[in-house]
Design a protein around this motif. Structure first.
Motif, mmCIF file in Angstrom:
data_model
loop_
_atom_site.group_PDB
_atom_site.id
_atom_site.type_symbol
_atom_site.label_atom_id
_atom_site.label_comp_id
_atom_site.label_asym_id
_atom_site.label_seq_id
_atom_site.Cartn_x
_atom_site.Cartn_y
_atom_site.Cartn_z
ATOM 1 N N THR A 260 0.831 -1.205 0.000
ATOM 2 C CA THR A 260 0.000 0.000 0.000
ATOM 3 C C THR A 260 0.865 1.254 0.000
ATOM 4 O OG1 THR A 260 -1.710 -1.193 1.248
ATOM 5 C CG2 THR A 260 -1.862 1.213 1.193
ATOM 6 N N LEU A 261 1.878 1.274 0.877
ATOM 7 C CA LEU A 261 2.781 2.419 0.929
ATOM 8 C C LEU A 261 3.483 2.639 -0.404
ATOM 9 C CD1 LEU A 261 4.414 1.912 4.455
ATOM 10 C CD2 LEU A 261 2.917 3.791 3.770
ATOM 11 N N VAL B 193 1.035 4.080 -2.986
ATOM 12 C CA VAL B 193 0.851 5.524 -2.786
ATOM 13 C C VAL B 193 2.078 6.277 -3.297
ATOM 14 C CG1 VAL B 193 0.592 7.343 -1.054
ATOM 15 C CG2 VAL B 193 -0.730 5.224 -0.844
ATOM 16 N N HIS B 194 3.264 5.763 -2.987
ATOM 17 C CA HIS B 194 4.519 6.396 -3.408
ATOM 18 C C HIS B 194 4.616 6.493 -4.927
ATOM 19 C CE1 HIS B 194 8.771 7.439 -3.407
ATOM 20 N NE2 HIS B 194 9.037 6.384 -4.160
ATOM 21 N N GLY C 253 2.074 6.642 -6.963
ATOM 22 C CA GLY C 253 0.919 7.319 -7.518
ATOM 23 C C GLY C 253 -0.155 6.386 -8.031
ATOM 24 N N PRO D 145 -4.511 6.307 -3.895
ATOM 25 C CA PRO D 145 -4.738 7.665 -3.401
ATOM 26 C C PRO D 145 -3.934 7.961 -2.136
ATOM 27 C CG PRO D 145 -6.647 6.264 -2.996
ATOM 28 C CD PRO D 145 -5.740 5.485 -3.885
ATOM 29 N N GLN D 146 -3.547 9.212 -1.995
ATOM 30 C CA GLN D 146 -2.734 9.635 -0.860
ATOM 31 C C GLN D 146 -3.435 9.419 0.472
ATOM 32 O OE1 GLN D 146 0.379 10.871 -0.752
ATOM 33 N NE2 GLN D 146 0.760 10.841 -2.968
ATOM 34 N N ASP D 147 -4.764 9.489 0.489
ATOM 35 C CA ASP D 147 -5.476 9.379 1.759
ATOM 36 C C ASP D 147 -5.490 7.954 2.309
ATOM 37 O OD1 ASP D 147 -7.255 8.122 0.072
ATOM 38 O OD2 ASP D 147 -8.852 9.620 0.268
ATOM 39 N N ARG D 148 -4.873 7.008 1.611
ATOM 40 C CA ARG D 148 -4.748 5.662 2.147
ATOM 41 C C ARG D 148 -3.722 5.598 3.282
ATOM 42 N NH1 ARG D 148 -6.281 1.764 -1.478
ATOM 43 N NH2 ARG D 148 -5.737 0.261 0.139
ATOM 44 N N VAL D 149 -2.875 6.624 3.366
ATOM 45 C CA VAL D 149 -1.967 6.777 4.507
ATOM 46 C C VAL D 149 -2.540 7.877 5.379
ATOM 47 C CG1 VAL D 149 0.378 7.291 5.272
ATOM 48 C CG2 VAL D 149 0.017 6.043 3.144
#
Length: 242
Positions: A64-65, A68-69, A71, A74-78
């Motif tokens: 997941t990280l 997000v890294h 792209g 979505p950023q809001d997953r962290v």
């Protein structure tokens, strides 16, 4: 007060004490306290110029990280507090993307006799469970391969990778060493002997692996045990007072 009402507190104190001791062994800024990512290394029995590596994530949260890294997620997953909102489909999203393939081939490289070897990813449905295969094709049969592994190091330098090669030899990749030479077969007697003598120190190598990865596995195991104990206490039927 019955003694059974006090055991969760004793467990919490024990865990806190254990984590305090481990703080000296694990970098203070380390996010990856879970199981380490792994890489297996094997020469191709039919094609001597090919070396196969299989990378496997330590957990879904790492995928997941990374998503997000890159792209892809979505950023809001962290979340703001650092928690990661994982989904079972995160591994599939990564495995099917060109961004992930480019990233993996940039972070894991292989060379032989000073020549870079071209990597090709195989199909993967779940990088955390089954892993991702990468075939590196070199210009000539491979005797000694220099393999560099920097997976997730750009997310957090505390990440470690435990690599396992022929005859069960192991190496921990991390800030102390991102590159290592592996004897895979077909090497000249001189080069094979020099690499083997430098890399194969038996107990010293085993201690290095245990010292680097052992604390992470212990923390993950203790946290998992604590969760199971607390869950068991919650569902246990209450005893009538005497």
């Amino acid at each position: 007060m019955p003694s059974t009402a006090r055991w969760p507190r004793r467990v919490v104190i024990s865990v806190a004490f254990t984590l305090t001791l481990l703080a000296t062994a694990v970098p203070a800024n380390a996010h990856p306290y879970g199981y380490p990512q792994t890489v297996t290394i094997a020469a191709d029995a039919i094609r001597p110029e090919v070396v196969r590596l299989t990378w496997k994530a330590g957990g879904v949260d790492e995928l997941t990280l990374l998503g997000v890294h890159l792209g892809l997620l979505p950023q809001d997953r962290v979340l703001l507090d650092g928690a990661v909102d994982t989904r079972d489909s995160d591994g599939t999203v990564l495995a099917s993307s060109a961004q992930f393939a480019t990233y993996l081939l940039r972070q894991i490289t292989l060379s032989s006799d000073g020549h870079a070897c071209a990597g090709t990813l195989g199909k993967a449905s779940d990088p955390a469970a089954s892993g991702v295969d990468v075939d590196y094709t070199c210009p000539a049969p491979v005797g000694v391969a220099r393999i560099e592994i920097r997976m997730l190091s750009d997310l957090d330098p505390a990440y470690r990778t435990v690599a396992t090669g022929p005859q069960g030899k192991r190496q921990v990749y991390g800030p102390d060493a991102y590159s290592h030479d592996w004897v895979l077969g077909g090497a000249s007697a001189t080069s094979a002997a020099s690499v083997a003598s430098a890399a194969d120190h038996g107990p010293a190598t085993a201690w290095k692996v245990a010292r680097s990865v052992g604390p992470l596995l212990l923390v993950a195991g203790v946290v998992s045990l604590l969760r199971r104990l607390v869950r068991r206490r919650r569902v246990a039927p209450s005893r009538p007072s005497s």
